[in-house]
Design a protein around this motif. Structure first.
Motif, PDB file in Angstrom:
ATOM      1  N   VAL A 153       0.853  -1.188   0.000  1.00  0.00           N
ATOM      2  CA  VAL A 153       0.000   0.000   0.000  1.00  0.00           C
ATOM      3  C   VAL A 153       0.887   1.236   0.000  1.00  0.00           C
ATOM      4  CG1 VAL A 153      -1.782   1.241   1.278  1.00  0.00           C
ATOM      5  CG2 VAL A 153      -1.769  -1.252   1.266  1.00  0.00           C
ATOM      6  N   LYS A 154       0.548   2.211  -0.829  1.00  0.00           N
ATOM      7  CA  LYS A 154       1.301   3.472  -0.860  1.00  0.00           C
ATOM      8  C   LYS A 154       0.509   4.555  -0.152  1.00  0.00           C
ATOM      9  CE  LYS A 154       3.881   2.703  -5.064  1.00  0.00           C
ATOM     10  NZ  LYS A 154       4.288   3.277  -6.330  1.00  0.00           N
ATOM     11  N   LYS A 155       1.236   5.483   0.426  1.00  0.00           N
ATOM     12  CA  LYS A 155       0.578   6.623   1.071  1.00  0.00           C
ATOM     13  C   LYS A 155      -0.057   7.512   0.007  1.00  0.00           C
ATOM     14  CE  LYS A 155       4.077   8.383   3.136  1.00  0.00           C
ATOM     15  NZ  LYS A 155       4.962   9.199   3.948  1.00  0.00           N
ATOM     16  N   GLN A 156      -1.178   8.091   0.339  1.00  0.00           N
ATOM     17  CA  GLN A 156      -1.805   9.079  -0.535  1.00  0.00           C
ATOM     18  C   GLN A 156      -1.035  10.383  -0.420  1.00  0.00           C
ATOM     19  OE1 GLN A 156      -4.349   8.423  -2.596  1.00  0.00           O
ATOM     20  NE2 GLN A 156      -4.363   6.311  -1.856  1.00  0.00           N
ATOM     21  N   LYS A 157      -1.150  11.216  -1.421  1.00  0.00           N
ATOM     22  CA  LYS A 157      -0.459  12.497  -1.403  1.00  0.00           C
ATOM     23  C   LYS A 157      -0.917  13.302  -0.188  1.00  0.00           C
ATOM     24  CE  LYS A 157       1.003  15.989  -4.591  1.00  0.00           C
ATOM     25  NZ  LYS A 157       0.984  16.420  -5.972  1.00  0.00           N
TER      26      LYS A 157
ATOM     27  N   GLN B 143      -0.615  12.393   2.907  1.00  0.00           N
ATOM     28  CA  GLN B 143      -0.871  11.524   4.055  1.00  0.00           C
ATOM     29  C   GLN B 143       0.436  11.351   4.837  1.00  0.00           C
ATOM     30  OE1 GLN B 143      -2.237   7.648   2.893  1.00  0.00           O
ATOM     31  NE2 GLN B 143      -2.729   7.017   4.977  1.00  0.00           N
TER      32      GLN B 143
ATOM     33  N   SER C   8       1.599  -4.137   3.859  1.00  0.00           N
ATOM     34  CA  SER C   8       2.758  -3.800   3.039  1.00  0.00           C
ATOM     35  C   SER C   8       3.986  -4.600   3.455  1.00  0.00           C
ATOM     36  CB  SER C   8       3.064  -2.303   3.131  1.00  0.00           C
ATOM     37  OG  SER C   8       2.030  -1.560   2.547  1.00  0.00           O
TER      38      SER C   8
ATOM     39  N   ASP D  89      -2.612  -1.160   6.992  1.00  0.00           N
ATOM     40  CA  ASP D  89      -1.944  -0.994   5.700  1.00  0.00           C
ATOM     41  C   ASP D  89      -0.442  -1.228   5.830  1.00  0.00           C
ATOM     42  OD1 ASP D  89      -4.316  -0.445   4.415  1.00  0.00           O
ATOM     43  OD2 ASP D  89      -4.087   1.734   4.563  1.00  0.00           O
TER      44      ASP D  89
ATOM     45  N   LEU E 202       1.037   5.640   7.048  1.00  0.00           N
ATOM     46  CA  LEU E 202       0.054   4.607   6.736  1.00  0.00           C
ATOM     47  C   LEU E 202      -0.632   4.140   8.012  1.00  0.00           C
ATOM     48  CD1 LEU E 202       1.987   2.294   4.244  1.00  0.00           C
ATOM     49  CD2 LEU E 202       0.051   3.757   3.725  1.00  0.00           C
TER      50      LEU E 202
END
Length: 79
Positions: free
Chosen positions: A5-9, A11, A22, A18, A14
């Motif tokens: 899972v990648k962090k949202q812009k 954010q 990951s 998540d 995590l």
């Protein structure tokens, strides 16, 4: 197939679930990617990212599977 899972812009971090997912996915993927990198170095099978055609991709995938099965059988027969 699972990916980390990648962090949202924007954010800052995590969530715990998540982060756990990951980490779990990375722990499974890393040895597999290392194994295929080793196969590629020993067998000089071309890199899949350079395959441009569907036929070439099939040759790439089944070549890797055949190599993996050969080495797995060879290791079991020798032990």
């Amino acid at each position: 197939m699972r990916t980390p899972v990648k962090k949202q812009k924007g954010q800052p971090y995590l969530e715990a679930a998540d982060q756990w997912l990951s980490t779990a996915v990375s722990q499974v993927r890393q040895p597999i990617e290392s194994l295929f990198a080793w196969f590629e170095s020993k067998l000089t099978i071309e890199c899949a990212s350079r395959v441009r055609s569907y036929q070439g991709l099939l040759v790439q995938v089944f070549g890797r599977l055949a190599a993996a099965m050969f080495f797995w059988y060879h290791l079991r027969a020798c032990s």
